[in-house]
Design a protein around this motif. Structure first.
Motif, PDB file in Angstrom:
ATOM      1  N   ARG A   7     -18.270  -2.270 -14.571  1.00 44.09           N
ATOM      2  CA  ARG A   7     -18.034  -3.318 -15.023  1.00 44.09           C
ATOM      3  C   ARG A   7     -18.366  -4.638 -14.319  1.00 44.09           C
ATOM      4  NH1 ARG A   7     -12.195  -4.364 -16.443  1.00 44.09           N
ATOM      5  NH2 ARG A   7     -12.785  -2.463 -18.301  1.00 44.09           N
ATOM      6  N   LEU A   8     -18.998  -4.478 -13.025  1.00 40.38           N
ATOM      7  CA  LEU A   8     -18.423  -5.651 -12.411  1.00 40.38           C
ATOM      8  C   LEU A   8     -20.438  -5.636 -11.862  1.00 40.38           C
ATOM      9  CD1 LEU A   8     -15.640  -5.627  -9.663  1.00 40.38           C
ATOM     10  CD2 LEU A   8     -16.241  -7.183 -11.702  1.00 40.38           C
ATOM     11  N   ALA A   9     -21.077  -4.746 -12.413  1.00 43.46           N
ATOM     12  CA  ALA A   9     -22.836  -4.864 -11.921  1.00 43.46           C
ATOM     13  C   ALA A   9     -23.004  -5.113 -10.561  1.00 43.46           C
ATOM     14  CB  ALA A   9     -23.730  -6.193 -12.957  1.00 43.46           C
ATOM     15  N   VAL A  10     -22.363  -3.835  -9.656  1.00 39.04           N
ATOM     16  CA  VAL A  10     -22.419  -3.991  -8.416  1.00 39.04           C
ATOM     17  C   VAL A  10     -22.794  -2.116  -8.167  1.00 39.04           C
ATOM     18  CG1 VAL A  10     -21.235  -6.039  -7.655  1.00 39.04           C
ATOM     19  CG2 VAL A  10     -19.704  -4.493  -7.854  1.00 39.04           C
ATOM     20  N   HIS A  11     -23.370  -2.017  -6.736  1.00 34.54           N
ATOM     21  CA  HIS A  11     -23.341  -0.395  -6.391  1.00 34.54           C
ATOM     22  C   HIS A  11     -21.639  -0.122  -5.935  1.00 34.54           C
ATOM     23  CE1 HIS A  11     -24.390   2.785  -3.633  1.00 34.54           C
ATOM     24  NE2 HIS A  11     -25.944   2.601  -4.509  1.00 34.54           N
ATOM     25  N   PRO A  12     -21.372   1.190  -6.541  1.00 31.40           N
ATOM     26  CA  PRO A  12     -20.205   1.516  -5.859  1.00 31.40           C
ATOM     27  C   PRO A  12     -19.860   1.722  -5.025  1.00 31.40           C
ATOM     28  CG  PRO A  12     -21.365   3.456  -7.539  1.00 31.40           C
ATOM     29  CD  PRO A  12     -22.537   2.076  -6.913  1.00 31.40           C
ATOM     30  N   GLN A  13     -20.966   1.783  -3.717  1.00 31.05           N
ATOM     31  CA  GLN A  13     -20.279   1.047  -2.518  1.00 31.05           C
ATOM     32  C   GLN A  13     -19.714   0.274  -2.218  1.00 31.05           C
ATOM     33  OE1 GLN A  13     -19.689   4.876  -1.083  1.00 31.05           O
ATOM     34  NE2 GLN A  13     -20.928   3.571   0.891  1.00 31.05           N
ATOM     35  N   THR A  14     -19.984  -0.901  -2.512  1.00 32.76           N
ATOM     36  CA  THR A  14     -19.227  -2.118  -2.925  1.00 32.76           C
ATOM     37  C   THR A  14     -17.972  -2.510  -3.357  1.00 32.76           C
ATOM     38  OG1 THR A  14     -22.343  -3.226  -3.073  1.00 32.76           O
ATOM     39  CG2 THR A  14     -19.770  -4.760  -3.288  1.00 32.76           C
ATOM     40  N   VAL A  15     -18.347  -1.864  -4.074  1.00 30.84           N
ATOM     41  CA  VAL A  15     -16.578  -1.560  -4.578  1.00 30.84           C
ATOM     42  C   VAL A  15     -15.611  -0.666  -3.715  1.00 30.84           C
ATOM     43  CG1 VAL A  15     -15.117  -0.100  -6.332  1.00 30.84           C
ATOM     44  CG2 VAL A  15     -17.419  -2.096  -6.928  1.00 30.84           C
ATOM     45  N   ARG A  16     -16.296   0.410  -3.749  1.00 29.03           N
ATOM     46  CA  ARG A  16     -15.369   0.860  -1.532  1.00 29.03           C
ATOM     47  C   ARG A  16     -15.082  -0.453  -1.198  1.00 29.03           C
ATOM     48  NH1 ARG A  16     -18.820   5.121  -3.712  1.00 29.03           N
ATOM     49  NH2 ARG A  16     -18.425   6.501  -5.207  1.00 29.03           N
ATOM     50  N   TYR A  17     -16.258  -0.417  -0.718  1.00 27.64           N
ATOM     51  CA  TYR A  17     -15.702  -1.364   0.895  1.00 27.64           C
ATOM     52  C   TYR A  17     -15.214  -2.522   0.267  1.00 27.64           C
ATOM     53  CZ  TYR A  17     -17.086  -5.104   3.665  1.00 27.64           C
ATOM     54  OH  TYR A  17     -16.603  -6.064   4.949  1.00 27.64           O
ATOM     55  N   ARG A  18     -15.140  -2.746  -1.162  1.00 22.08           N
ATOM     56  CA  ARG A  18     -13.891  -4.263  -1.214  1.00 22.08           C
ATOM     57  C   ARG A  18     -12.515  -3.790  -0.732  1.00 22.08           C
ATOM     58  NH1 ARG A  18     -17.246  -7.642  -5.864  1.00 22.08           N
ATOM     59  NH2 ARG A  18     -18.946  -8.517  -4.443  1.00 22.08           N
ATOM     60  N   MET A  19     -12.351  -2.325  -2.432  1.00 19.61           N
ATOM     61  CA  MET A  19     -11.669  -1.657  -1.782  1.00 19.61           C
ATOM     62  C   MET A  19     -10.283  -1.369  -1.020  1.00 19.61           C
ATOM     63  SD  MET A  19     -10.741  -2.239  -4.497  1.00 19.61           S
ATOM     64  CE  MET A  19      -8.759  -1.494  -4.607  1.00 19.61           C
ATOM     65  N   ARG A  20     -11.712  -1.170   0.933  1.00 21.77           N
ATOM     66  CA  ARG A  20     -10.963  -1.262   1.788  1.00 21.77           C
ATOM     67  C   ARG A  20     -10.550  -1.662   2.146  1.00 21.77           C
ATOM     68  NH1 ARG A  20     -15.894   2.752   2.519  1.00 21.77           N
ATOM     69  NH2 ARG A  20     -16.476   0.915   3.002  1.00 21.77           N
ATOM     70  N   GLN A  21     -10.878  -3.552   1.925  1.00 23.42           N
ATOM     71  CA  GLN A  21     -10.155  -4.985   2.674  1.00 23.42           C
ATOM     72  C   GLN A  21      -9.659  -5.216   1.901  1.00 23.42           C
ATOM     73  OE1 GLN A  21     -14.416  -7.069   1.265  1.00 23.42           O
ATOM     74  NE2 GLN A  21     -14.386  -7.745   3.419  1.00 23.42           N
ATOM     75  N   LEU A  22      -8.910  -4.627   0.810  1.00 19.53           N
ATOM     76  CA  LEU A  22      -7.549  -4.900  -0.150  1.00 19.53           C
ATOM     77  C   LEU A  22      -6.787  -4.119   0.551  1.00 19.53           C
ATOM     78  CD1 LEU A  22      -9.290  -5.146  -3.458  1.00 19.53           C
ATOM     79  CD2 LEU A  22      -8.644  -7.026  -2.514  1.00 19.53           C
ATOM     80  N   ASP A  23      -7.000  -3.111   0.568  1.00 16.44           N
ATOM     81  CA  ASP A  23      -6.001  -1.770   0.964  1.00 16.44           C
ATOM     82  C   ASP A  23      -5.967  -2.347   2.837  1.00 16.44           C
ATOM     83  OD1 ASP A  23      -4.445   0.767   1.141  1.00 16.44           O
ATOM     84  OD2 ASP A  23      -5.608   0.551   2.736  1.00 16.44           O
ATOM     85  N   ASP A  24      -6.214  -3.175   3.437  1.00 17.83           N
ATOM     86  CA  ASP A  24      -6.227  -3.376   4.670  1.00 17.83           C
ATOM     87  C   ASP A  24      -5.402  -4.566   5.147  1.00 17.83           C
ATOM     88  OD1 ASP A  24      -7.682  -2.778   6.428  1.00 17.83           O
ATOM     89  OD2 ASP A  24      -9.561  -3.207   6.337  1.00 17.83           O
ATOM     90  N   LEU A  25      -5.760  -5.501   2.894  1.00 14.82           N
ATOM     91  CA  LEU A  25      -4.612  -6.711   3.336  1.00 14.82           C
ATOM     92  C   LEU A  25      -3.330  -6.455   2.446  1.00 14.82           C
ATOM     93  CD1 LEU A  25      -7.597  -9.106   1.750  1.00 14.82           C
ATOM     94  CD2 LEU A  25      -5.944  -9.198   3.569  1.00 14.82           C
ATOM     95  N   PHE A  26      -3.545  -5.528   1.478  1.00 13.29           N
ATOM     96  CA  PHE A  26      -2.160  -5.177   0.413  1.00 13.29           C
ATOM     97  C   PHE A  26      -1.579  -3.960   1.310  1.00 13.29           C
ATOM     98  CE2 PHE A  26      -4.117  -7.329  -2.077  1.00 13.29           C
ATOM     99  CZ  PHE A  26      -3.689  -8.562  -2.026  1.00 13.29           C
ATOM    100  N   GLY A  27      -1.660  -2.959   2.194  1.00 13.89           N
ATOM    101  CA  GLY A  27      -0.751  -1.600   2.616  1.00 13.89           C
ATOM    102  C   GLY A  27      -0.661  -1.008   1.661  1.00 13.89           C
ATOM    103  N   ALA A  28       0.393  -1.125   1.118  1.00 15.69           N
ATOM    104  CA  ALA A  28       1.350   0.659   0.403  1.00 15.69           C
ATOM    105  C   ALA A  28       1.683  -0.243  -1.179  1.00 15.69           C
ATOM    106  CB  ALA A  28       2.017   0.397   1.424  1.00 15.69           C
ATOM    107  N   GLN A  29       1.793  -1.925  -1.361  1.00 19.24           N
ATOM    108  CA  GLN A  29       2.294  -2.148  -2.198  1.00 19.24           C
ATOM    109  C   GLN A  29       1.013  -2.327  -2.966  1.00 19.24           C
ATOM    110  OE1 GLN A  29       2.288  -6.301  -3.027  1.00 19.24           O
ATOM    111  NE2 GLN A  29       1.691  -7.248  -0.478  1.00 19.24           N
ATOM    112  N   LEU A  30      -0.506  -1.888  -2.672  1.00 18.01           N
ATOM    113  CA  LEU A  30      -1.500  -1.788  -3.269  1.00 18.01           C
ATOM    114  C   LEU A  30      -1.364  -0.397  -4.133  1.00 18.01           C
ATOM    115  CD1 LEU A  30      -4.109  -2.851  -4.100  1.00 18.01           C
ATOM    116  CD2 LEU A  30      -5.243  -1.298  -2.397  1.00 18.01           C
TER     117      LEU A  30
END
Length: 408
Positions: A357-380
């Motif tokens: 959907r975003l026209a990026v590499h899956p690894q880029t998505v996983r990297y960003r999701m790790r950042q989001l997990d650090d920011l939001f923690g359990a509520q994610l």
């Protein structure tokens, strides 16, 4: 019979002053018979007046013919007499025809027929040497001038009455629009009573259209009589009966061609206020650029957008509550993480679908999701939090789209 003074262009008596003096005295004995012949001709040749069993009606026809011919004789006797009182009589006749709901066609035909019969009888009197032949030209001109002026006065009265009736009908229809969109709703009995007086068949359902319309921009649109319209307010309002019927949407779009408009949902008769409210909100979203400025926006096709953007302050509060951790990140990165988070939530947390959907590499998505997990923690990973995050992100995305469109 001596002739009157020569006719002047500004002579108030007009062609009547060209008639021989005393001609009316010679004609008066014959006018009772002429009246009877005119009445017979009208009853025979004009179906609207063929009511031999209705004595009251035929007496009225007889009085009308007699009045017209006697008025003609009076003008012959006193050509400089003020014509206004006679004109007022025919204006009243015209108003009466309009109030009875009749066309003027039959009345105007009766006038022309009466003039022809009168002209024929006067010619017969000349042929019988009861009148001099040199009166015919002036008599004919005066007769047909009298006919034209009677017809004009009758038309003026008829038109005045029709315009007055149309104004009253529009006032009733305006009140009916107010009643149909009242909050709290009016009773079904009150709506039915006013609809009857406004000549509007009560439908099973309706929809209300909100229209951007500037009265100074030109004439108001012409809409079909089955629609109720108000173009003296902003936004203008159009009530569409049974909007799901065949051809209804096409008829509305045709009437409002070129105007920005939004149609509210189809509702029951007493829920017009809701349809108008949604239509007005959708129209506001069109103005803001959130919804595409197409020929006519239908609320039914944008329910989620209407729900999300109904209260900007509520959207801001939910965004602050659920998306606050994104404020720790600098703007360019914040926007990329917000975009990734919304796609992740919409794609069922599937990184590969997000990447497509975003026209990026899956690894880029996983990297960003790790950042989001650090920011939001359990509520994610909390379903309730995920739902509110998705609502807030989608609302903000719609707002950004409107802002971007406005900037272009």
């Amino acid at each position: 019979m001596p002739k009157r003074a020569a006719l002047l262009d500004d002579d108030p008596g007009g062609p009547f002053n060209a008639l021989p003096t005393g001609l009316h005295h010679h004609l008066r004995p014959f006018f009772a018979d002429i009246t009877e012949e005119v009445v017979r001709a009208i009853r025979t040749e004009i179906p609207e007046y063929a009511r031999p069993a209705d004595d009251t009606y035929m007496q009225g026809v007889h009085r009308g013919v007699d009045h017209a011919l006697q008025g003609f004789l009076e003008r012959m006797a006193k050509p400089d007499t003020d014509w206004e009182p006679v004109k007022a009589t025919y204006q009243r006749i015209g108003r009466g025809e309009a109030e009875e709901g009749r066309s003027l066609d039959s009345f105007q035909s009766a006038l022309r027929l009466g003039a022809r019969v009168t002209w024929r009888r006067v010619n017969a009197l000349v042929d019988a040497d009861l009148l001099p032949r040199n009166v015919l030209a002036a008599f004919g001109e005066a007769l047909f001038l009298h006919l034209d002026e009677m017809a004009a006065a009758t038309t003026a009265g008829y038109t005045e009455a029709r315009l007055h009736a149309a104004g009253e009908l529009q006032q009733r229809r305006t009140r009916l629009i107010d009643l149909l969109t009242a909050d709290p709703p009016a009773s079904a009995e009150a709506i039915a009573e006013l609809a009857h007086s406004a000549r509007w068949p009560v439908p099973r359902a309706l929809a209300v259209v909100a229209v951007d319309h500037c009265r100074q921009a030109g004439a108001q649109p012409i809409v079909a009589p089955e629609f109720l319209a108000r173009f003296d307010v902003q936004p203008a309002v159009l009530v569409v009966p049974d909007p799901e019927g065949p051809g209804r949407a096409r008829a509305v779009a045709g009437a409002l061609h070129g105007l920005r408009a939004a149609m509210g949902p189809t509702v029951a008769l007493q829920e017009g206020a809701r349809s108008l409210r949604w239509a007005s909100e959708a129209l506001d979203l069109v103005r803001r650029g959130v919804l595409a400025d197409t020929e006519m926006v239908r609320c039914q096709e944008h329910l989620a957008t209407l729900l999300l953007l109904r209260d900007d302050a509520l959207v801001d509060a939910m965004a602050a509550h659920r998306l606050g951790p994104l404020e720790q990140v600098r703007p360019p990165q914040r926007e990329r993480l917000a975009e990734t988070l919304l796609s992740w939530l919409q794609c069922g947390r599937n990184a590969s679908e997000v990447a497509v959907r975003l026209a990026v590499h899956p690894q880029t998505v996983r990297y960003r999701m790790r950042q989001l997990d650090d920011l939001f923690g359990a509520q994610l990973h909390d379903p309730a939090a995920q739902f509110e995050m998705q609502l807030a992100l989608r609302a903000l995305e719609l707002r950004r789209g409107a802002t971007g469109a406005a900037a272009k």
